[in-house]
Design a protein around this motif. Structure first.
Motif, short mmCIF file in Angstrom:
data_model
loop_
_atom_site.label_atom_id
_atom_site.label_comp_id
_atom_site.label_asym_id
_atom_site.label_seq_id
_atom_site.Cartn_x
_atom_site.Cartn_y
_atom_site.Cartn_z
N LEU A 1 -55.68 48.45 37.64
CA LEU A 1 -56.45 47.18 37.33
C LEU A 1 -58.02 47.85 37.00
O LEU A 1 -58.57 48.58 37.65
CB LEU A 1 -56.80 46.37 38.57
N VAL A 2 -58.63 47.09 35.97
CA VAL A 2 -59.80 47.64 35.25
C VAL A 2 -60.80 46.36 35.43
O VAL A 2 -60.64 45.29 35.03
CB VAL A 2 -59.77 48.02 33.68
N CYS A 3 -61.70 46.46 36.13
CA CYS A 3 -62.83 45.38 36.40
C CYS A 3 -64.15 45.79 35.74
O CYS A 3 -64.54 46.94 35.67
CB CYS A 3 -62.92 45.12 37.96
N LYS A 4 -65.01 44.67 35.54
CA LYS A 4 -66.40 45.05 34.84
C LYS A 4 -67.39 44.75 36.06
O LYS A 4 -67.44 43.59 36.64
CB LYS A 4 -66.43 44.11 33.58
N PHE B 1 -58.90 50.78 39.13
CA PHE B 1 -58.35 50.81 40.47
C PHE B 1 -56.98 51.02 40.23
O PHE B 1 -56.17 50.30 39.72
CB PHE B 1 -58.42 49.73 41.24
N PRO B 2 -56.38 52.31 40.63
CA PRO B 2 -55.01 52.60 40.31
C PRO B 2 -54.01 52.04 41.51
O PRO B 2 -54.75 51.76 42.50
CB PRO B 2 -54.95 54.11 40.32
N ASN B 3 -52.90 52.08 41.21
CA ASN B 3 -51.82 51.74 42.14
C ASN B 3 -51.98 50.35 42.62
O ASN B 3 -51.91 49.91 43.80
CB ASN B 3 -51.81 52.62 43.42
N MET B 4 -52.16 49.37 41.71
CA MET B 4 -52.45 48.10 41.98
C MET B 4 -51.30 47.06 41.54
O MET B 4 -51.47 45.78 41.32
CB MET B 4 -53.63 47.50 41.38
N GLY B 5 -50.01 47.49 41.68
CA GLY B 5 -48.80 46.50 41.05
C GLY B 5 -48.27 45.96 42.28
O GLY B 5 -47.54 45.07 41.87
#
Length: 395
Positions: A278-281, A367-371
Motif C-alpha cells: 500500500l502506497v500512501c501520500k 507499507f508491505p504485506n497489506m493484502g
C-alpha cells in the motif's frame, strides 16, 4: 514494463516497488492511496503450498481479500474456496468454479443464503449447534454437514473460539446423534486454531480431536470422508509456514493415513498478505515540541487510515511497517514519528513511536504485506476514497 490485457502490467525477474512508484507520475495529483498487487506472489504461494502440503487442498478464505483478480488467479491454479456468504459463493461460481470446490464455512448462515447454496448445489457446509441443524433440516436437508469443533491455539492474532465451534467432547457427538435422528448426512469435521496462529502444536492437538469425532461418526454409520483443518497459516513468514506444514503432515499421516479422506484447509492471509504493498501520500504534517521548544515528535497525516486499508490494525491486530522512498544512497537523520489516518476520528492512528526521516507533504510512504483483511473491509468513512489497485504479474 509493458501493459498487458485485463489491466495487468507484466514485469521481468522481480517487481520493483520503487520503480513502479516512479512510473506513476499521477500519484502526486490524486488523493487516493494506491495498492500495488503482485499476482505472481499469489502463484508462488500456491506452489509453496503444494510443495509442502501436497495432501491438503487449499480452499482460499475469500473473506480475507475478495478482489476478483485474486480469486480468478487462485481459481485458475486449482484452489478451492471457503465462502462465508451468498455473495462470496456467487463470486466464485461466476468464475466457473465447480460447486464441489466450495465449502460454505460459516456455521450460522441466513436462510436465503442456504437456499442459494441449495439452488447451486453447494453441498459442503459447517455446523456447530443444534439450532443450525434444525435449520438445515428444514431448508437444505440434502447438504453435507461438517461438524465444526473448538480447538484454539494458545496464541493467535484473531481467536475465533468465542464465536464458533462446539465442544469436541461434549457437543460434537450430540450434534451427530441429532443429525442422525433427523436423517441428515454428516460427512466430516472441521476446526480453526485461530487466524495468524503462533502456537504451531495447536494443529496436531486439533487433528487428534478430529480423529475421535470421525470414529464416533463411523459408529453411527456415517461415511466420514472430509476433514477441514481451517486456517491460521502465516502470509509473510515462509519459514514458519514450513514448520507448520511439517507438524500437520506428521499428524495427518498418523491419524488420517487413508487417502480416501479428503483433507482441506482454509488459508487466507497465506496467499495474499505479501502480494500487496500500500502506497500512501502525506497530505499534512505537524511538529510537536516540548516545553523547552525542542522538537519531540513529527506527526504525519496520510490519505488512508484505520477506516480504510488500515482496518487490519483494528480487526486483524496487524503491526504495519512504513517504508519511505527518499534517495536510498543518502543518510537521513531520523526523528520520533507518529502516523495518523485522514479522518476526523482520534482513533484513526496508524502507528506511533516510529523513527523516520523528516518527510514533507506530498512524500510517499509504502507499507508491505497489506493484502490480508484490508481490501474487503476498507470504507470511505468521512468521505475519503478507498485505494485503487494496480496489478502486476511476472512474464
Amino acid at each position: 514494463m509493458a501493459s498487458g490485457i485485463q489491466e495487468i502490467t507484466y514485469y521481468e525477474h522481480e517487481l520493483n516497488i520503487r520503480r513502479v512508484i516512479e512510473e506513476q507520475a499521477s500519484l502526486q495529483n490524486v488523493d487516493a492511496a494506491l495498492n500495488i498487487c503482485d499476482l505472481s506472489s499469489v502463484e508462488r504461494k500456491y506452489n509453496l503450498w503444494v510443495k509442502y502440503l501436497p495432501r491438503i487442498t487449499p480452499y482460499y478464505a475469500v473473506k480475507c481479500n475478495d478482489d476478483p483478480m485474486i480469486v480468478k488467479v487462485l481459481a485458475e491454479l486449482g484452489a478451492g474456496f471457503d465462502c462465508a456468504s451468498k455473495n462470496e459463493v456467487k463470486l466464485v461460481l461466476g468464475l466457473d468454479v465447480a460447486p464441489e470446490r466450495i465449502i460454505f464455512a460459516n456455521p450460522c448462515r441466513p436462510v436465503s443464503h442456504l437456499e442459494y447454496a441449495q439452488q447451486h448445489r453447494v453441498a459442503n457446509g459447517t455446523v456447530d449447534n443444534e439450532f443450525e441443524i434444525y435449520k438445515l433440516h428444514k431448508h437444505y436437508p440434502q447438504s453435507n454437514l461438517i461438524v465444526r469443533f473448538k480447538s484454539e491455539a494458545k496464541e493467535a492474532q484473531c481467536p475465533l473460539g468465542d464465536k464458533f465451534g462446539c465442544d469436541a467432547d461434549a457437543d460434537a457427538t450430540a450434534l451427530m446423534l441429532l443429525a442422525k435422528a433427523l436423517d441428515l448426512k454428516v460427512t466430516g469435521t472441521s476446526f480453526h486454531v485461530g487466524s495468524g496462529c503462533s502456537e504451531l502444536e495447536a494443529y496436531d492437538r486439533a487433528i487428534k480431536k478430529a480423529k475421535n469425532i470421525f470414529k464416533f461418526g463411523e459408529l453411527l454409520g456415517y461415511d466420514m470422508n472430509f476433514l477441514d483443518i481451517g486456517g491460521g497459516f502465516p502470509g509473510s513468514d515462509d519459514g514458519k509456514f514450513q514448520k507448520i506444514a511439517e507438524i500437520v503432515n506428521t499428524s495427518v499421516q498418523r491419524h488420517f493415513p487413508d487417502d480416501r479422506v479428503q483433507i482441506i484447509a482454509e488459508p487466507g492471509r497465506f496467499f495474499v498478505a505479501a502480494a500487496y504493498t500500500l502506497v500512501c501520500k502525506i497530505h499534512a504534517k505537524r511538529e510537536v515540541r516540548n516545553e523547552a521548544g525542542k522538537l519531540d515528535t513529527i506527526m504525519y497525516y496520510l490519505n488512508d487510515g484505520v477506516y480504510g486499508s488500515f482496518n487490519c490494525i483494528l480487526y486483524d491486530h496487524q503491526v504495519v511497517t512504513p517504508e519511505h522512498y527518499l534517495d536510498e544512497s543518502a543518510a537521513f537523520p531520523e526523528f520520533k514519528s507518529l502516523i495518523w489516518g485522514p479522518s476526523c476520528d482520534a482513533l484513526d492512528k496508524i502507528s506511533e513511536d516510529l523513527r523516520l526521516p523528516n518527510l514533507n507533504r506530498g512524500d510517499l510512504i509504502g507499507f508491505p504485506n497489506m493484502g490480508a483483511y484490508t481490501v474487503p473491509i476498507a470504507s470511505p468513512f468521512n468521505g475519503f476514497e478507498v485505494p485503487r489497485t494496480l496489478y502486476f504479474r511476472a512474464m
